[in-house]
Design a protein around this motif. Sequence first.
Motif, PDB file in Angstrom:
ATOM      1  N   ILE A  97       0.871  -1.179   0.000  1.00 25.86           N
ATOM      2  CA  ILE A  97       0.000   0.000   0.000  1.00 25.86           C
ATOM      3  C   ILE A  97       0.909   1.230   0.000  1.00 25.86           C
ATOM      4  N   LEU A  98       0.935   1.934  -1.103  1.00 20.45           N
ATOM      5  CA  LEU A  98       1.741   3.149  -1.239  1.00 20.45           C
ATOM      6  C   LEU A  98       0.811   4.340  -1.084  1.00 20.45           C
ATOM      7  N   GLU A  99       1.220   5.323  -0.302  1.00 20.29           N
ATOM      8  CA  GLU A  99       0.337   6.473  -0.104  1.00 20.29           C
ATOM      9  C   GLU A  99       1.114   7.772  -0.140  1.00 20.29           C
ATOM     10  N   TRP A 100       0.641   8.667  -0.993  1.00 20.90           N
ATOM     11  CA  TRP A 100       1.170  10.036  -1.063  1.00 20.90           C
ATOM     12  C   TRP A 100       0.032  10.965  -0.648  1.00 20.90           C
ATOM     13  N   LYS A 101       0.178  11.540   0.536  1.00 25.39           N
ATOM     14  CA  LYS A 101      -0.862  12.405   1.086  1.00 25.39           C
ATOM     15  C   LYS A 101      -0.214  13.678   1.613  1.00 25.39           C
ATOM     16  N   PRO A 102       0.049  14.636   0.723  1.00 22.70           N
ATOM     17  CA  PRO A 102       0.728  15.861   1.144  1.00 22.70           C
ATOM     18  C   PRO A 102      -0.217  16.796   1.885  1.00 22.70           C
ATOM     19  N   GLU A 103       0.353  17.669   2.662  1.00 20.16           N
ATOM     20  CA  GLU A 103      -0.458  18.723   3.271  1.00 20.16           C
ATOM     21  C   GLU A 103      -0.998  19.616   2.160  1.00 20.16           C
ATOM     22  N   GLY A 104      -2.249  19.989   2.297  1.00 21.00           N
ATOM     23  CA  GLY A 104      -2.858  20.845   1.283  1.00 21.00           C
ATOM     24  C   GLY A 104      -3.276  20.118   0.023  1.00 21.00           C
ATOM     25  N   ALA A 105      -3.480  18.804   0.110  1.00 20.90           N
ATOM     26  CA  ALA A 105      -3.962  18.054  -1.062  1.00 20.90           C
ATOM     27  C   ALA A 105      -5.276  18.640  -1.550  1.00 20.90           C
ATOM     28  N   LYS A 106      -5.419  18.768  -2.853  1.00 20.49           N
ATOM     29  CA  LYS A 106      -6.579  19.436  -3.440  1.00 20.49           C
ATOM     30  C   LYS A 106      -7.820  18.541  -3.507  1.00 20.49           C
ATOM     31  N   ASN A 107      -7.648  17.240  -3.395  1.00 15.11           N
ATOM     32  CA  ASN A 107      -8.783  16.319  -3.502  1.00 15.11           C
ATOM     33  C   ASN A 107      -9.165  15.791  -2.120  1.00 15.11           C
ATOM     34  N   GLU A 108     -10.454  15.839  -1.830  1.00 17.24           N
ATOM     35  CA  GLU A 108     -10.938  15.326  -0.551  1.00 17.24           C
ATOM     36  C   GLU A 108     -10.921  13.800  -0.527  1.00 17.24           C
ATOM     37  N   ARG A 109     -11.210  13.185  -1.655  1.00 13.89           N
ATOM     38  CA  ARG A 109     -11.213  11.722  -1.765  1.00 13.89           C
ATOM     39  C   ARG A 109     -10.032  11.301  -2.639  1.00 13.89           C
ATOM     40  N   PRO A 110      -9.316  10.260  -2.266  1.00 12.27           N
ATOM     41  CA  PRO A 110      -8.085   9.926  -2.978  1.00 12.27           C
ATOM     42  C   PRO A 110      -8.333   9.301  -4.342  1.00 12.27           C
ATOM     43  N   TYR A 111      -7.348   9.452  -5.203  1.00 12.92           N
ATOM     44  CA  TYR A 111      -7.262   8.639  -6.407  1.00 12.92           C
ATOM     45  C   TYR A 111      -6.520   7.362  -6.014  1.00 12.92           C
ATOM     46  N   VAL A 112      -7.031   6.214  -6.438  1.00  9.43           N
ATOM     47  CA  VAL A 112      -6.395   4.941  -6.109  1.00  9.43           C
ATOM     48  C   VAL A 112      -5.924   4.273  -7.399  1.00  9.43           C
ATOM     49  N   LEU A 113      -4.650   3.929  -7.422  1.00 10.94           N
ATOM     50  CA  LEU A 113      -4.046   3.241  -8.560  1.00 10.94           C
ATOM     51  C   LEU A 113      -3.736   1.810  -8.140  1.00 10.94           C
ATOM     52  N   VAL A 114      -4.170   0.859  -8.945  1.00  7.08           N
ATOM     53  CA  VAL A 114      -3.967  -0.559  -8.642  1.00  7.08           C
ATOM     54  C   VAL A 114      -3.119  -1.168  -9.745  1.00  7.08           C
ATOM     55  N   GLY A 115      -2.037  -1.851  -9.365  1.00 11.25           N
ATOM     56  CA  GLY A 115      -1.164  -2.449 -10.370  1.00 11.25           C
ATOM     57  C   GLY A 115      -0.950  -3.933 -10.159  1.00 11.25           C
ATOM     58  N   LYS A 116      -1.163  -4.692 -11.200  1.00 10.05           N
ATOM     59  CA  LYS A 116      -0.914  -6.142 -11.147  1.00 10.05           C
ATOM     60  C   LYS A 116       0.565  -6.401 -10.882  1.00 10.05           C
ATOM     61  N   GLY A 117       0.851  -7.234  -9.881  1.00  6.38           N
ATOM     62  CA  GLY A 117       2.223  -7.497  -9.492  1.00  6.38           C
ATOM     63  C   GLY A 117       2.621  -8.957  -9.599  1.00  6.38           C
ATOM     64  N   VAL A 118       2.291  -9.611 -10.699  1.00  2.00           N
ATOM     65  CA  VAL A 118       2.725 -10.996 -10.889  1.00  2.00           C
ATOM     66  C   VAL A 118       4.180 -10.969 -11.359  1.00  2.00           C
ATOM     67  N   VAL A 119       5.081 -11.235 -10.443  1.00  2.00           N
ATOM     68  CA  VAL A 119       6.506 -11.064 -10.737  1.00  2.00           C
ATOM     69  C   VAL A 119       7.026 -12.099 -11.735  1.00  2.00           C
ATOM     70  N   TYR A 120       6.327 -13.205 -11.868  1.00  7.89           N
ATOM     71  CA  TYR A 120       6.616 -14.152 -12.950  1.00  7.89           C
ATOM     72  C   TYR A 120       5.405 -15.053 -13.114  1.00  7.89           C
ATOM     73  N   ASP A 121       5.068 -15.344 -14.369  1.00  9.82           N
ATOM     74  CA  ASP A 121       3.853 -16.117 -14.643  1.00  9.82           C
ATOM     75  C   ASP A 121       4.162 -17.308 -15.527  1.00  9.82           C
ATOM     76  N   THR A 122       4.146 -18.490 -14.937  1.00 14.16           N
ATOM     77  CA  THR A 122       4.288 -19.716 -15.738  1.00 14.16           C
ATOM     78  C   THR A 122       2.963 -20.131 -16.362  1.00 14.16           C
ATOM     79  N   GLY A 123       1.874 -19.520 -15.878  1.00 16.11           N
ATOM     80  CA  GLY A 123       0.539 -19.975 -16.246  1.00 16.11           C
ATOM     81  C   GLY A 123      -0.016 -20.953 -15.224  1.00 16.11           C
ATOM     82  N   GLY A 124       0.808 -21.306 -14.217  1.00 18.84           N
ATOM     83  CA  GLY A 124       0.360 -22.288 -13.236  1.00 18.84           C
ATOM     84  C   GLY A 124       0.191 -23.650 -13.899  1.00 18.84           C
ATOM     85  N   LEU A 125      -0.750 -24.430 -13.430  1.00 17.93           N
ATOM     86  CA  LEU A 125      -0.978 -25.748 -14.018  1.00 17.93           C
ATOM     87  C   LEU A 125      -1.498 -25.658 -15.448  1.00 17.93           C
ATOM     88  N   SER A 126      -2.095 -24.541 -15.810  1.00 20.75           N
ATOM     89  CA  SER A 126      -2.465 -24.288 -17.221  1.00 20.75           C
ATOM     90  C   SER A 126      -1.233 -23.680 -17.899  1.00 20.75           C
TER      91      SER A 126
END
Length: 485
Positions: A232-261
């Motif tokens: 969970i990364l958070e940038w919340k500066p003093e004086g932020a202009k937005n009352e509700r945050p923007y949330v960015l979600v990033g897929k973090g599959v560091v390596y994908d064999t496909g599993g059993l498939s």
Amino acid sequence: MSLTLAHATTTPAQATQVFVLPLGTTALPAPAATDLPAEARAYVDGALAAGQKFVVLNHFSHQHYFVVLEEKRSADLTLEALRQAGHQLYAALKKEKTAEVFIQNLTSTTDAARTLAEGLFLSAYQFAGYKTDEKSREAAPLTTITLVGEAATEAQVKELQNLLEGVVFARDLVNAPLNKLNAQQLAERLAEAGDAAGYTTDILDLAKIESLRMGGLLAVNLGSPEPPTFSILEWKPEGAKNERPYVLVGKGVVYDTGGLSLKPTPNSMDMMKCDMAGGAAVGGTLYALAKNNVPLHVIGLVPATDNRPGGLAYVPGDVLTMFSGLTVEVKNTDAEGRLLLADALSFAKKYNPELVIDLATLTGAAVRAVGTEAAAVMGTAEADTTAQLLAAAHRVHERLVEFPLWDDYADHMKSDIADLSNLGKGDAGHISAAKFLERFIEGTPWLHLDIAGPAFLTAPDSYRGKGGTGMGVRLLYEFLTKQLA
């Protein structure tokens, strides 16, 4: 990568200089010719009159380069031509082993020099790699790009430096192999970047993930000998202009064999270290926002694991209970990214966000639809919000193609025994994957970016290079900072 952007009021004598010239220039403007002998000026004038857009004048001890703005269908494409010219310029500077170059803007396009410098900086990127033979390492002589006078202000130069460092950070993460960047190491790298830039990081370990019952992330991790993380990364500066945050979600599959498939190899699996490019983009964006002290409250979520077929690996036919409480029938273990993202999207709702944007190398269908030239976008945000993101994508040339998210596509993800299947039909796979994700973010404005095509390139492409491109960092930074207007 140690390349610095700088600002200067004047150019020293005998320096290598670049002049950005106005559209249609057929003779040198006076400021670009003050130190040129008549013969040299006549040579450049002749080249410009002949329509050349990139002219080189070699003084042997130093060089002069002249870049002419190109007439394109839009202002955005004119700027992209300058980034491409930056790539051409880098090749010339590298040939001459130039360490420092000074750029002046002689056009009315205020950001022309900065855009040229952007293309030059990104072209100079080299992944440090792991070679031990010094002779095999490619020299990178360019150390400083200086923008002169009104080409940019010092503040603009600093902002651009920090943004491009965010792109480099994302590229480095994507280019690292699994044995150098597992889920724990990815989380640690994101935290280290936060310490350097100013954002905070909370890393949820296996015990915490289990307590939250993130069934998608836990299932994908079952076949791995290493635990998952949820950063969970958070940038919340003093004086932020937005009352509700923007949330960015990033897929973090560091390596994908496909599993059993299991994926076929070598055509697919050999580049699957790039499957965390969405998470890398989130980290790079948070880095740039924090470094530049952008007054916006932004949160990044990066669920991370590798997907392997070992141990107690999940299997086709399993039914998972997700963080949201919805159940999912597993039809294919290679459709794993959506399982991680589903848990993270549900988790994102607790922040009551202004907007959620996720980025993922999610489907081959997106690549087949738009190639490596663009990413697919779809979601539930207001049309105006989507239009703003599309406009930002054109400005930075990380282009997006919008696809529909009609209710009809929900039928693709039906299961006989669970709320959802994790695999749709053979057609429109990027859309049905997004339709799957939509169920976990209902009631919240959301946009999904399938960056499978442009996130990792198997062949060089101008300033995007080869390997990880950092796709998404410049786009999200441009979009988010425009929300301040």
